[in-house]
Design a protein around this motif. Sequence first.
Motif, PDB file in Angstrom:
ATOM      1  N   LEU A 105       0.704  -1.197   0.095  1.00  0.00           N
ATOM      2  CA  LEU A 105      -0.059  -0.122   0.099  1.00  0.00           C
ATOM      3  C   LEU A 105       0.957   1.284  -0.126  1.00  0.00           C
ATOM      4  N   VAL A 106       2.257   1.202   0.656  1.00  0.00           N
ATOM      5  CA  VAL A 106       3.023   2.393   0.663  1.00  0.00           C
ATOM      6  C   VAL A 106       3.606   2.733  -0.682  1.00  0.00           C
ATOM      7  N   GLU A 107       3.633   1.585  -1.408  1.00  0.00           N
ATOM      8  CA  GLU A 107       4.276   1.666  -2.940  1.00  0.00           C
ATOM      9  C   GLU A 107       3.366   2.214  -3.719  1.00  0.00           C
ATOM     10  N   LEU A 108       1.865   1.588  -3.857  1.00  0.00           N
ATOM     11  CA  LEU A 108       0.744   2.347  -4.382  1.00  0.00           C
ATOM     12  C   LEU A 108       0.702   3.668  -4.201  1.00  0.00           C
ATOM     13  N   GLN A 109       0.856   4.006  -2.765  1.00  0.00           N
ATOM     14  CA  GLN A 109       0.662   5.634  -2.600  1.00  0.00           C
ATOM     15  C   GLN A 109       1.847   6.355  -3.359  1.00  0.00           C
ATOM     16  N   ARG A 110       3.098   5.783  -3.243  1.00  0.00           N
ATOM     17  CA  ARG A 110       4.320   6.535  -3.908  1.00  0.00           C
ATOM     18  C   ARG A 110       3.803   6.799  -5.526  1.00  0.00           C
ATOM     19  N   VAL A 111       3.397   5.798  -6.273  1.00  0.00           N
ATOM     20  CA  VAL A 111       2.899   6.143  -7.586  1.00  0.00           C
ATOM     21  C   VAL A 111       1.715   6.630  -7.910  1.00  0.00           C
ATOM     22  N   VAL A 112       0.879   7.052  -6.873  1.00  0.00           N
ATOM     23  CA  VAL A 112      -0.370   7.790  -7.152  1.00  0.00           C
ATOM     24  C   VAL A 112      -0.243   9.188  -6.654  1.00  0.00           C
ATOM     25  N   ARG A 113      -0.888  10.090  -7.511  1.00  0.00           N
ATOM     26  CA  ARG A 113      -0.612  11.686  -6.992  1.00  0.00           C
ATOM     27  C   ARG A 113      -1.285  11.993  -5.700  1.00  0.00           C
ATOM     28  N   PRO A 114      -0.912  12.800  -5.077  1.00  0.00           N
ATOM     29  CA  PRO A 114      -1.728  13.313  -3.995  1.00  0.00           C
ATOM     30  C   PRO A 114      -3.115  13.713  -4.276  1.00  0.00           C
ATOM     31  N   GLY A 115      -3.964  13.216  -3.459  1.00  0.00           N
ATOM     32  CA  GLY A 115      -5.562  13.421  -3.702  1.00  0.00           C
ATOM     33  C   GLY A 115      -6.045  12.162  -4.718  1.00  0.00           C
ATOM     34  N   GLY A 116      -5.227  11.382  -5.375  1.00  0.00           N
ATOM     35  CA  GLY A 116      -5.773  10.325  -6.050  1.00  0.00           C
ATOM     36  C   GLY A 116      -6.196   9.284  -5.200  1.00  0.00           C
ATOM     37  N   ARG A 117      -6.881   8.237  -5.586  1.00  0.00           N
ATOM     38  CA  ARG A 117      -7.361   7.232  -4.643  1.00  0.00           C
ATOM     39  C   ARG A 117      -6.823   5.788  -4.858  1.00  0.00           C
TER      40      ARG A 117
END
Length: 271
Positions: free
Chosen positions: A125-137
Amino acid sequence: MTTTAFDDHERLQWADRAAAYQDSLASLCAQPAAALLDAAGVMAGTRLLDVGTGTGTVAALACSRAAHVTAIDAEPSMLTLARRHAPDADVRHATLPDLPFTEDSFDAAVANFVINHVGDPAATLVELQRVVRPGGRIAVTIWPYPPPPAQRLWGQIFDAAGVERPLDLPRLAPDKDFSRTRDGLSELLHRAGLDDVRCDTITWIHRTDPEAWWNGPVNGIGATGALMRRQDPGTMERIRHQYEQHSTAYRDPDGRLALPTAALLASASVA
């Protein structure tokens, strides 16, 4: 690449099993696809990452919404089918939790029944956060515990057939594991640093051919398949007999199975 014994076991478990999965349990896992994309806010123009795409069901549905889809999987046989089912997606080989993308590459990411197959769900999940822009879901699904009737049926069959559960299968390390409940999945997303976490239970009746429900485990699909593959011919005969007995209660007049089941769907925003 970051892997654990659990990851290695999962890779071996799914090796060359895309066709068997497609013919047995793919339709079961496909059911939450639309709700998963809705939870991630996927629409026309969304840059979407679909991790653990499997045979490409979610990727194909996202493409039908005119999203710009990148789909990954660790299993080459799955990628072959995903490219066929989602020809408009960019389908690549990659293994979680290490993704070959730069920060903020996507507007959203989805993982349909995937984080239960990785050795470090929080790191994924941390890695998914890294590649998704702020505000993305980010949106994920898992099977809940206690298991719903469809999944519980196999445990009842194995018990009736006298099947012993192995003690040597790799498990998640205690510090990596999480409760397969709404609270447990929500806490996992919070622990990974995600915001605006929402988690719901989706229920449905899975209708399938009895042989398809049998053939998935017989061909080694999932934890049930891992157990099935360890049995001798005599035990397999007992399992088949108990399967016929226990599945009768779920048969429609046309002979198909109508299995009540459920999934947890959680989504969150990237800070």
